[in-house]
Design a protein around this motif. Structure first.
Motif, PDB file in Angstrom:
ATOM      1  N   UNK A 108       0.773  -1.105  -0.168  1.00 44.95           N
ATOM      2  CA  UNK A 108      -0.138   0.061  -0.227  1.00 44.95           C
ATOM      3  C   UNK A 108       0.903   1.080  -0.093  1.00 44.95           C
ATOM      4  N   UNK A 109       0.803   2.100  -1.001  1.00 45.22           N
ATOM      5  CA  UNK A 109       1.448   3.208  -1.144  1.00 45.22           C
ATOM      6  C   UNK A 109       0.488   4.322  -1.214  1.00 45.22           C
ATOM      7  N   UNK A 110       1.128   5.695  -1.237  1.00 43.78           N
ATOM      8  CA  UNK A 110      -0.052   6.730  -1.127  1.00 43.78           C
ATOM      9  C   UNK A 110       0.547   8.004  -1.876  1.00 43.78           C
ATOM     10  N   UNK A 111      -0.139   9.010  -2.238  1.00 42.75           N
ATOM     11  CA  UNK A 111       0.023  10.207  -2.826  1.00 42.75           C
ATOM     12  C   UNK A 111      -0.193  11.257  -1.655  1.00 42.75           C
ATOM     13  N   UNK A 112       0.763  12.078  -1.445  1.00 40.38           N
ATOM     14  CA  UNK A 112       0.497  12.949  -0.097  1.00 40.38           C
ATOM     15  C   UNK A 112      -0.112  14.183  -0.440  1.00 40.38           C
ATOM     16  N   UNK A 113      -0.391  14.396  -1.865  1.00 43.38           N
ATOM     17  CA  UNK A 113      -1.035  15.625  -2.231  1.00 43.38           C
ATOM     18  C   UNK A 113      -2.366  15.411  -2.679  1.00 43.38           C
ATOM     19  N   UNK A 114      -3.324  16.337  -2.548  1.00 44.35           N
ATOM     20  CA  UNK A 114      -4.754  16.397  -2.622  1.00 44.35           C
ATOM     21  C   UNK A 114      -5.049  15.859  -3.953  1.00 44.35           C
ATOM     22  N   UNK A 115      -6.013  14.790  -4.008  1.00 41.08           N
ATOM     23  CA  UNK A 115      -6.547  14.334  -5.393  1.00 41.08           C
ATOM     24  C   UNK A 115      -8.161  14.477  -5.498  1.00 41.08           C
ATOM     25  N   UNK A 116      -8.787  15.116  -6.165  1.00 35.70           N
ATOM     26  CA  UNK A 116     -10.186  15.464  -6.532  1.00 35.70           C
ATOM     27  C   UNK A 116     -10.695  14.168  -7.313  1.00 35.70           C
TER      28      UNK A 116
END
Length: 262
Positions: A108-116
């Motif tokens: 499980x990885x992630x994107x720390x910036x906002x995603x709409x």
């Protein structure tokens, strides 16, 4: 319950304190994961991944990632040993996500910036999944999430961990506060702020109870989910499945899945 009320939830409000929102998300992740709420939809995701030939899930509106690890492990143990999940949210929770990243050795990885979720960057691949969050969106925005998936020909699955019954409203109002007070010291990663806003200034329990009850009232029943999908896909490019999957406890999980026909 066919009634749907578009009430507000505290966690949706832009001004809502991030530290309280994070505590609420941590509690939901702990409960959803511990009860394995989303295990009944593993066969549905397995079918969707086979149809789309994907080896990655892109989770939208991930919150603290409740239930995602269990679903990932179940799919890994079946036909998808290389499966990866990328967590995204309009309000990212990198602390909680980093905990999951470490627990899963990077699965499980992630994107720390906002995603709409209504305008997902084309650079983010994978079969899209939305756990416990689709009800937050009024019909126009809920449809926009599906429209974006159809436009980018990205398969999508929407899953809600309740069957939309009145007894679930009662359980949320009566059982949730007791459970929250009992399990808070065991939630990881540990946060002093979680203890402060649970026991001394009980904003987390109060707001979680309200949001939990409102969440059930805001759920889209299967017929409304299918209607949203058909409006988002007027030319019938996608194969859509909708219904309720049964949990071992007798509760249900609402679902809508769709992928390009060809």
């Amino acid at each position: 319950m066919k009634l749907r009320l578009q009430l507000f939830e505290f966690e949706d409000l832009p001004w809502f304190p991030e530290v309280v929102r994070a505590g609420m998300m941590d509690y939901l992740r702990f409960m959803i994961s511990g009860l394995k709420i989303y295990q009944p939809i593993v066969p549905l995701l397995r079918e969707a991944l086979q149809h789309t030939r994907q080896t990655e899930l892109l989770e939208l509106c991930a919150g603290a990632g409740g239930g995602t690890e269990g679903v990932w492990r179940a799919l890994q143990a079946q036909d998808f040993p290389q499966l990866r999940v990328t967590l995204t949210d309009l309000y990212p929770q990198p602390t909680a996500w980093q905990h999951l990243h470490e627990r899963t050795d990077g699965g499980l990885t992630f994107l720390p910036t906002s995603v709409d979720a209504t305008r997902v960057p084309a650079t983010l691949p994978g079969f899209r999944v939305v756990f416990s969050a689709f009800h937050h969106f009024p019909p126009a925005l809920a449809e926009a999430i599906l429209v974006d998936a159809v436009r980018q020909r990205a398969g999508i699955g929407v899953f809600e961990g309740a069957g939309k019954h009145w007894h679930e409203v009662v359980l949320a109002a009566l059982v949730m506060p007791i459970a929250l007070l009992c399990i808070t010291p065991f939630i990881r990663p540990f946060r002093w702020s979680r203890l402060l806003f649970t026991y001394l200034v009980p904003l987390i329990p109060a707001c979680t109870i309200w949001d939990g009850v409102v969440s059930i009232l805001r759920l889209y029943p299967p017929n409304q989910l299918l209607a949203l999908a058909r409006r988002a896909d007027p030319t019938g490019q996608f194969e859509w499945r909708v219904g309720k999957a049964r949990h071992w406890s007798g509760s249900q999980v609402l679902y809508l899945t769709g992928w390009p026909k060809n």
